[in-house]
Scaffold this motif. Structure first.
Motif, PDB file in Angstrom:
ATOM      1  N   SER A   9       0.133   3.261   1.009  1.00 57.71           N
ATOM      2  CA  SER A   9      -0.865   3.747   2.849  1.00 57.71           C
ATOM      3  C   SER A   9      -1.855   2.602   2.445  1.00 57.71           C
ATOM      4  O   SER A   9      -2.545   2.324   1.422  1.00 57.71           O
ATOM      5  CB  SER A   9      -0.940   5.154   2.442  1.00 57.71           C
ATOM      6  OG  SER A   9      -1.614   5.714   1.296  1.00 57.71           O
ATOM      7  N   GLN A  10      -2.731   3.107   3.575  1.00 56.26           N
ATOM      8  CA  GLN A  10      -3.877   2.439   3.414  1.00 56.26           C
ATOM      9  C   GLN A  10      -4.898   3.025   3.466  1.00 56.26           C
ATOM     10  O   GLN A  10      -5.076   4.401   2.557  1.00 56.26           O
ATOM     11  CB  GLN A  10      -4.430   2.370   5.085  1.00 56.26           C
ATOM     12  CG  GLN A  10      -5.749   1.832   5.077  1.00 56.26           C
ATOM     13  CD  GLN A  10      -6.496   1.564   6.449  1.00 56.26           C
ATOM     14  OE1 GLN A  10      -5.545   1.437   8.245  1.00 56.26           O
ATOM     15  NE2 GLN A  10      -7.110   1.858   7.102  1.00 56.26           N
ATOM     16  N   GLU A  11      -6.115   2.887   2.237  1.00 65.54           N
ATOM     17  CA  GLU A  11      -7.034   3.671   1.113  1.00 65.54           C
ATOM     18  C   GLU A  11      -7.755   4.486   2.592  1.00 65.54           C
ATOM     19  O   GLU A  11      -8.631   3.614   3.733  1.00 65.54           O
ATOM     20  CB  GLU A  11      -8.268   2.356   0.889  1.00 65.54           C
ATOM     21  CG  GLU A  11      -7.250   2.121  -0.149  1.00 65.54           C
ATOM     22  CD  GLU A  11      -7.044   3.351  -1.238  1.00 65.54           C
ATOM     23  OE1 GLU A  11      -8.064   4.167  -2.148  1.00 65.54           O
ATOM     24  OE2 GLU A  11      -5.994   4.191  -2.084  1.00 65.54           O
ATOM     25  N   SER A  12      -8.244   5.306   2.307  1.00 69.46           N
ATOM     26  CA  SER A  12      -9.407   6.066   2.675  1.00 69.46           C
ATOM     27  C   SER A  12     -10.810   5.145   2.761  1.00 69.46           C
ATOM     28  O   SER A  12     -11.021   4.775   2.174  1.00 69.46           O
ATOM     29  CB  SER A  12      -9.547   8.246   2.952  1.00 69.46           C
ATOM     30  OG  SER A  12     -10.960   7.550   3.132  1.00 69.46           O
ATOM     31  N   LYS A  13     -11.518   5.488   3.778  1.00 66.81           N
ATOM     32  CA  LYS A  13     -12.647   4.498   4.247  1.00 66.81           C
ATOM     33  C   LYS A  13     -13.839   5.896   3.288  1.00 66.81           C
ATOM     34  O   LYS A  13     -14.931   4.271   3.065  1.00 66.81           O
ATOM     35  CB  LYS A  13     -13.112   4.627   5.663  1.00 66.81           C
ATOM     36  CG  LYS A  13     -12.682   3.662   6.903  1.00 66.81           C
ATOM     37  CD  LYS A  13     -12.881   3.500   8.312  1.00 66.81           C
ATOM     38  CE  LYS A  13     -12.006   3.199   8.621  1.00 66.81           C
ATOM     39  NZ  LYS A  13     -11.424   2.155   8.841  1.00 66.81           N
ATOM     40  N   ASN A  14     -13.664   6.131   3.022  1.00 62.72           N
ATOM     41  CA  ASN A  14     -14.194   7.669   1.816  1.00 62.72           C
ATOM     42  C   ASN A  14     -14.523   7.122   0.463  1.00 62.72           C
ATOM     43  O   ASN A  14     -14.619   8.165  -0.476  1.00 62.72           O
ATOM     44  CB  ASN A  14     -14.299   8.809   2.036  1.00 62.72           C
ATOM     45  CG  ASN A  14     -14.729   8.871   3.865  1.00 62.72           C
ATOM     46  OD1 ASN A  14     -15.713   8.356   3.879  1.00 62.72           O
ATOM     47  ND2 ASN A  14     -13.910   9.943   4.209  1.00 62.72           N
ATOM     48  N   SER A  15     -13.091   6.201   0.346  1.00 66.12           N
ATOM     49  CA  SER A  15     -12.658   6.010  -1.332  1.00 66.12           C
ATOM     50  C   SER A  15     -13.512   5.087  -1.917  1.00 66.12           C
ATOM     51  O   SER A  15     -13.975   4.393  -0.819  1.00 66.12           O
ATOM     52  CB  SER A  15     -10.662   6.000  -1.043  1.00 66.12           C
ATOM     53  OG  SER A  15     -10.545   3.973  -1.039  1.00 66.12           O
ATOM     54  N   TYR A  70     -11.578   1.714  -1.337  1.00 73.67           N
ATOM     55  CA  TYR A  70     -12.765   0.693  -0.153  1.00 73.67           C
ATOM     56  C   TYR A  70     -13.980   0.739  -0.094  1.00 73.67           C
ATOM     57  O   TYR A  70     -13.991  -0.817   0.598  1.00 73.67           O
ATOM     58  CB  TYR A  70     -12.282   1.722   1.717  1.00 73.67           C
ATOM     59  CG  TYR A  70     -12.385   2.175   2.674  1.00 73.67           C
ATOM     60  CD1 TYR A  70     -11.172   0.670   3.079  1.00 73.67           C
ATOM     61  CD2 TYR A  70     -14.075   1.442   3.213  1.00 73.67           C
ATOM     62  CE1 TYR A  70     -10.700   0.658   4.702  1.00 73.67           C
ATOM     63  CE2 TYR A  70     -13.735   0.880   4.112  1.00 73.67           C
ATOM     64  CZ  TYR A  70     -12.795   0.426   4.908  1.00 73.67           C
ATOM     65  OH  TYR A  70     -12.816  -0.151   6.651  1.00 73.67           O
ATOM     66  N   LYS A  71     -14.454   1.257  -0.954  1.00 69.91           N
ATOM     67  CA  LYS A  71     -16.090   1.252  -0.348  1.00 69.91           C
ATOM     68  C   LYS A  71     -16.668  -0.030  -1.659  1.00 69.91           C
ATOM     69  O   LYS A  71     -17.054  -0.658  -1.442  1.00 69.91           O
ATOM     70  CB  LYS A  71     -16.376   2.512  -1.486  1.00 69.91           C
ATOM     71  CG  LYS A  71     -17.221   3.551   0.302  1.00 69.91           C
ATOM     72  CD  LYS A  71     -17.457   4.304  -0.129  1.00 69.91           C
ATOM     73  CE  LYS A  71     -17.670   5.407   0.506  1.00 69.91           C
ATOM     74  NZ  LYS A  71     -18.329   7.322   0.339  1.00 69.91           N
ATOM     75  N   GLU A 112      -8.002  -2.720   6.985  1.00 74.70           N
ATOM     76  CA  GLU A 112      -7.338  -2.187   5.999  1.00 74.70           C
ATOM     77  C   GLU A 112      -7.754  -2.044   5.225  1.00 74.70           C
ATOM     78  O   GLU A 112      -7.489  -3.364   4.296  1.00 74.70           O
ATOM     79  CB  GLU A 112      -6.162  -2.274   7.320  1.00 74.70           C
ATOM     80  CG  GLU A 112      -6.214  -2.037   8.570  1.00 74.70           C
ATOM     81  CD  GLU A 112      -4.692  -2.188   8.860  1.00 74.70           C
ATOM     82  OE1 GLU A 112      -3.796  -2.034   7.886  1.00 74.70           O
ATOM     83  OE2 GLU A 112      -4.552  -1.905   9.933  1.00 74.70           O
ATOM     84  N   TYR A 162      -5.221  -1.416   0.673  1.00 65.66           N
ATOM     85  CA  TYR A 162      -4.059  -1.495  -0.046  1.00 65.66           C
ATOM     86  C   TYR A 162      -4.156  -1.452  -0.878  1.00 65.66           C
ATOM     87  O   TYR A 162      -4.618  -2.561  -1.698  1.00 65.66           O
ATOM     88  CB  TYR A 162      -2.817  -2.349   0.848  1.00 65.66           C
ATOM     89  CG  TYR A 162      -2.691  -2.139   2.619  1.00 65.66           C
ATOM     90  CD1 TYR A 162      -2.171  -0.642   3.265  1.00 65.66           C
ATOM     91  CD2 TYR A 162      -3.179  -2.703   3.385  1.00 65.66           C
ATOM     92  CE1 TYR A 162      -1.642  -0.138   4.469  1.00 65.66           C
ATOM     93  CE2 TYR A 162      -3.011  -2.530   4.672  1.00 65.66           C
ATOM     94  CZ  TYR A 162      -2.633  -1.543   5.079  1.00 65.66           C
ATOM     95  OH  TYR A 162      -2.333  -0.986   6.331  1.00 65.66           O
TER      96      TYR A 162
END
Length: 182
Positions: free
Chosen positions: A27-33, A36-37, A109, A111
């Motif tokens: 699954s794709q990482e959340s933009k808040n993770s 991701y940052k 995105e 991953y």
């Protein structure tokens, strides 16, 4: 020939579980993770500072020594070839020409990749646009002369090397020219 209903139900159940596990595992990482940052911060260093200001040091620091860069128009480069080409090409005459990369908002995105439950890499995919500024004869480079000239997709493989994120594989593809009056 008799069909065993319980075997069919069990097979469908196992296929369903496998499908759900596959979706959760990739699954794709959340933009808040944090991941991701972190990758977005590395992307910013690579492009907003490295590419857009011709700061070769950013590339040297962010690239793995084993970098492989694949470009659909310019072919393959390793780290040394890429740095030389970038320095002498896009950054060769900064007084008369500049190129700028801009990430298309919302296109990224990320991953995570795990081995035995331990994060070791991340895949970043996205779309970016490229702008060019050229000086007219006898005049300096002016931001107002910047034009949107192209768009492309990219896929980056970021790996953890000695607890630092390094770009190990980069694919830049589906380049298309863009006509703009910006």
């Amino acid at each position: 020939m008799k069909i065993n209903q319980s075997n069919i139900k069990l097979k469908f159940l196992l296929i369903g579980i496998f499908f759900i596990q596959t979706q959760l595992g990739f699954s794709q990482e959340s933009k808040n993770s944090i991941l991701y940052k972190t990758i977005m911060a590395k992307d910013s260093l690579l492009f907003d500072i490295g590419f857009n200001t011709c700061d070769i040091k950013q590339f040297e620091n962010l690239f793995s020594d084993e970098l492989e860069f694949y470009h659909d128009k310019d072919g393959f480069s390793n780290k040394a070839d890429f740095l030389k080409s970038f320095k002498n090409g896009l950054c060769g005459s900064q007084e008369t020409y500049r190129s700028r990369r801009e990430l298309v908002a919302g296109s990224t995105e990320i991953y995570p990749l795990y081995k035995k439950g331990v994060l070791y890499a991340a895949i970043q995919i996205g779309i970016h646009q490229f702008y060019e500024t050229t000086a007219t004869k006898g005049e300096p480079l002016l931001k107002k002369n910047e034009k949107l000239v192209g768009k492309a997709k990219f896929t980056h493989l970021w790996i953890l090397e000695n607890n630092e994120w390094k770009l190990k594989r980069a694919l830049s593809y589906d380049h298309s020219a863009v006509n703009s009056k910006q």
